[in-house]
Scaffold this active site. Structure first.
Site, PDB file in Angstrom:
ATOM      1  N   GLY A  44      11.015  -2.848   5.560  1.00  0.00           N
ATOM      2  CA  GLY A  44      10.258  -4.106   5.560  1.00  0.00           C
ATOM      3  C   GLY A  44       9.802  -4.451   4.146  1.00  0.00           C
ATOM      4  O   GLY A  44      10.017  -5.572   3.657  1.00  0.00           O
ATOM      5  N   HIS A  45       9.214  -3.464   3.472  1.00  0.00           N
ATOM      6  CA  HIS A  45       8.770  -3.697   2.090  1.00  0.00           C
ATOM      7  C   HIS A  45       9.968  -4.054   1.197  1.00  0.00           C
ATOM      8  O   HIS A  45       9.880  -4.936   0.344  1.00  0.00           O
ATOM      9  CB  HIS A  45       8.105  -2.440   1.521  1.00  0.00           C
ATOM     10  CG  HIS A  45       6.859  -2.002   2.245  1.00  0.00           C
ATOM     11  ND1 HIS A  45       6.804  -0.881   3.015  1.00  0.00           N
ATOM     12  CD2 HIS A  45       5.616  -2.545   2.281  1.00  0.00           C
ATOM     13  CE1 HIS A  45       5.582  -0.725   3.505  1.00  0.00           C
ATOM     14  NE2 HIS A  45       4.832  -1.732   3.080  1.00  0.00           N
ATOM     15  N   GLU A  66       5.803 -11.641   7.163  1.00  0.00           N
ATOM     16  CA  GLU A  66       5.324 -12.378   8.340  1.00  0.00           C
ATOM     17  C   GLU A  66       4.819 -11.433   9.424  1.00  0.00           C
ATOM     18  O   GLU A  66       4.243 -11.872  10.404  1.00  0.00           O
ATOM     19  CB  GLU A  66       6.443 -13.271   8.888  1.00  0.00           C
ATOM     20  CG  GLU A  66       6.736 -14.422   7.957  1.00  0.00           C
ATOM     21  CD  GLU A  66       7.844 -15.325   8.458  1.00  0.00           C
ATOM     22  OE1 GLU A  66       8.414 -15.040   9.531  1.00  0.00           O
ATOM     23  OE2 GLU A  66       8.148 -16.306   7.750  1.00  0.00           O
ATOM     24  N   MET A 110       0.845  -1.206   0.000  1.00  0.00           N
ATOM     25  CA  MET A 110       0.000   0.000   0.000  1.00  0.00           C
ATOM     26  C   MET A 110       0.877   1.251   0.000  1.00  0.00           C
ATOM     27  O   MET A 110       0.393   2.345   0.325  1.00  0.00           O
ATOM     28  CB  MET A 110      -0.939  -0.002   1.201  1.00  0.00           C
ATOM     29  CG  MET A 110      -1.889  -1.206   1.170  1.00  0.00           C
ATOM     30  SD  MET A 110      -3.468  -0.915   1.986  1.00  0.00           S
ATOM     31  CE  MET A 110      -2.931  -0.584   3.643  1.00  0.00           C
TER      32      MET A 110
HETATM   33  P1  AMP Z   1       1.426  -2.929   3.541  1.00  0.00           P
HETATM   34  O1  AMP Z   1       1.983  -1.922   2.601  1.00  0.00           O
HETATM   35  O2  AMP Z   1       1.457  -2.490   4.972  1.00  0.00           O
HETATM   36  O3  AMP Z   1       0.113  -3.486   3.088  1.00  0.00           O
HETATM   37  O4  AMP Z   1       2.438  -4.157   3.504  1.00  0.00           O
HETATM   38  C1  AMP Z   1       2.800  -4.763   2.289  1.00  0.00           C
HETATM   39  C2  AMP Z   1       3.584  -6.009   2.587  1.00  0.00           C
HETATM   40  O5  AMP Z   1       4.761  -5.677   3.331  1.00  0.00           O
HETATM   41  C3  AMP Z   1       2.811  -7.021   3.433  1.00  0.00           C
HETATM   42  O6  AMP Z   1       3.068  -8.320   2.934  1.00  0.00           O
HETATM   43  C4  AMP Z   1       3.397  -6.824   4.803  1.00  0.00           C
HETATM   44  O7  AMP Z   1       3.318  -7.982   5.613  1.00  0.00           O
HETATM   45  C5  AMP Z   1       4.830  -6.512   4.468  1.00  0.00           C
HETATM   46  N1  AMP Z   1       5.486  -5.805   5.582  1.00  0.00           N
HETATM   47  C6  AMP Z   1       5.055  -4.664   6.184  1.00  0.00           C
HETATM   48  N2  AMP Z   1       5.877  -4.339   7.200  1.00  0.00           N
HETATM   49  C7  AMP Z   1       6.827  -5.301   7.270  1.00  0.00           C
HETATM   50  C8  AMP Z   1       7.956  -5.535   8.118  1.00  0.00           C
HETATM   51  N3  AMP Z   1       8.266  -4.720   9.119  1.00  0.00           N
HETATM   52  N4  AMP Z   1       8.725  -6.621   7.862  1.00  0.00           N
HETATM   53  C9  AMP Z   1       8.403  -7.467   6.850  1.00  0.00           C
HETATM   54  N5  AMP Z   1       7.365  -7.307   6.017  1.00  0.00           N
HETATM   55  C10 AMP Z   1       6.583  -6.243   6.226  1.00  0.00           C
END
Ligand code: AMP
Length: 274
Positions: free
Chosen positions: A47-48, A159, A41
């Protein structure tokens, strides 16, 4: 060409329409290239980017989508204020080696709204669903549509959102989709706080509190492996969380051999697991 969209110094293809995307993917598939997909998003952090890295290690091409999916937000949630930084995201993705960014608008994903949809399976029961009843409905429907547009060989999920990873894996199995799902370990800041786009909401005082979460859940997991009953360890954890000034505990539960939690600091909801 991307300059036309107002992105500076970005050479990475940024594609908005699924038909243009299909053409590129068709060529890649003809060349026998394996396609990896990282749905996000936006408001990207390390993390991303770790998901992009894992994708690049397991496939020839990495496509990242940036789409703030309205259907996974409840009316009282932060869809409008969710952090958005497309230019910053594109810089980070370009440096991380991603090959293409897909930034569809709502019409591209839901041309007719959500008329026909799919339902999440049993992994969606409890935990998040107890507090955000339509969340996984929104997630499986958007991920399914993105999978249809991209037809990736592999897709990477963090995860950190452990229940989401289980729900997506179950969807892929139940619908017999030919996509391999890979989970990526949680990336944390140097104090152990799981990185999240929503961490930008935290004030400096709230950040101090938020950084206690990982310590408390690790300690709880340690207590369980040292022989404490799960029930007592979780009750103790809830006491410690309130003492640490968390404002509200949505849940602390054991599932899939993990300790999974969602808590609030002020108006910010944090999730974590270990
Ligand atoms: P989001 O943009 O928050 O929807 O996240 C997109 C992807 O990044 C999802 O698969 C999340 O689980 C992953 N994600 C978000 N934060 C982290 C993090 N700190 N470590 C690993 N993966 C993450």
């Amino acid at each position: 060409m991307n300059q036309a969209f107002g992105y500076n110094n970005i050479n990475l293809p940024v594609i908005k329409s699924s038909s243009s995307l299909q053409e590129i993917i068709f060529e890649w598939k003809n060349e026998g290239l394996r396609i990896g997909f990282v749905p996000t998003m936006g408001a990207l952090h390390e993390g991303h980017l770790s998901l992009v890295k894992l994708s690049l290690e397991n496939a020839h091409r990495c496509i990242v989508s940036i789409f703030v999916n309205p259907s996974q937000f409840a009316p009282n949630e932060d869809f409008n204020s969710y952090p958005r930084d497309i230019q910053g995201d594109l810089y980070k993705l370009q440096s991380s080696g991603a090959h293409l960014v897909y930034t569809p608008d709502e019409n591209e994903i839901y041309p007719d709204g959500i008329q026909t949809g799919i339902m999440p399976g049993k992994e969606a029961q409890g935990l998040e669903t107890d507090f955000r009843p339509n969340f996984f409905n929104g997630v499986v429907n958007v991920v399914y549509r993105l999978f249809e547009h991209i037809k990736p060989d592999i897709a990477i999920f963090g995860e950190k959102d452990f229940q989401q990873l289980q729900v997506i894996s179950e969807m892929v199995k139940d619908l017999d989709l030919d996509i391999e799902i890979l989970g990526a370990p949680i990336i944390r800041d140097k104090y152990g706080l799981a990185m999240s786009s929503r961490n930008t909401y935290l004030s400096s005082e709230e950040l101090v509190i938020a950084r206690r979460l990982n310590k408390i859940i690790y300690k709880t997991a340690q207590n369980i492996s040292d022989g404490m009953t799960v029930e007592k360890a979780i009750n103790d954890a809830k006491v410690l969380l309130l003492e640490a000034n968390f404002d509200k505990i949505d849940y602390v539960e054991e599932r899939w051999n993990k300790l999974i939690t969602a808590v609030w600091v002020g108006k910010t909801r944090l999730i974590d697991n270990c």
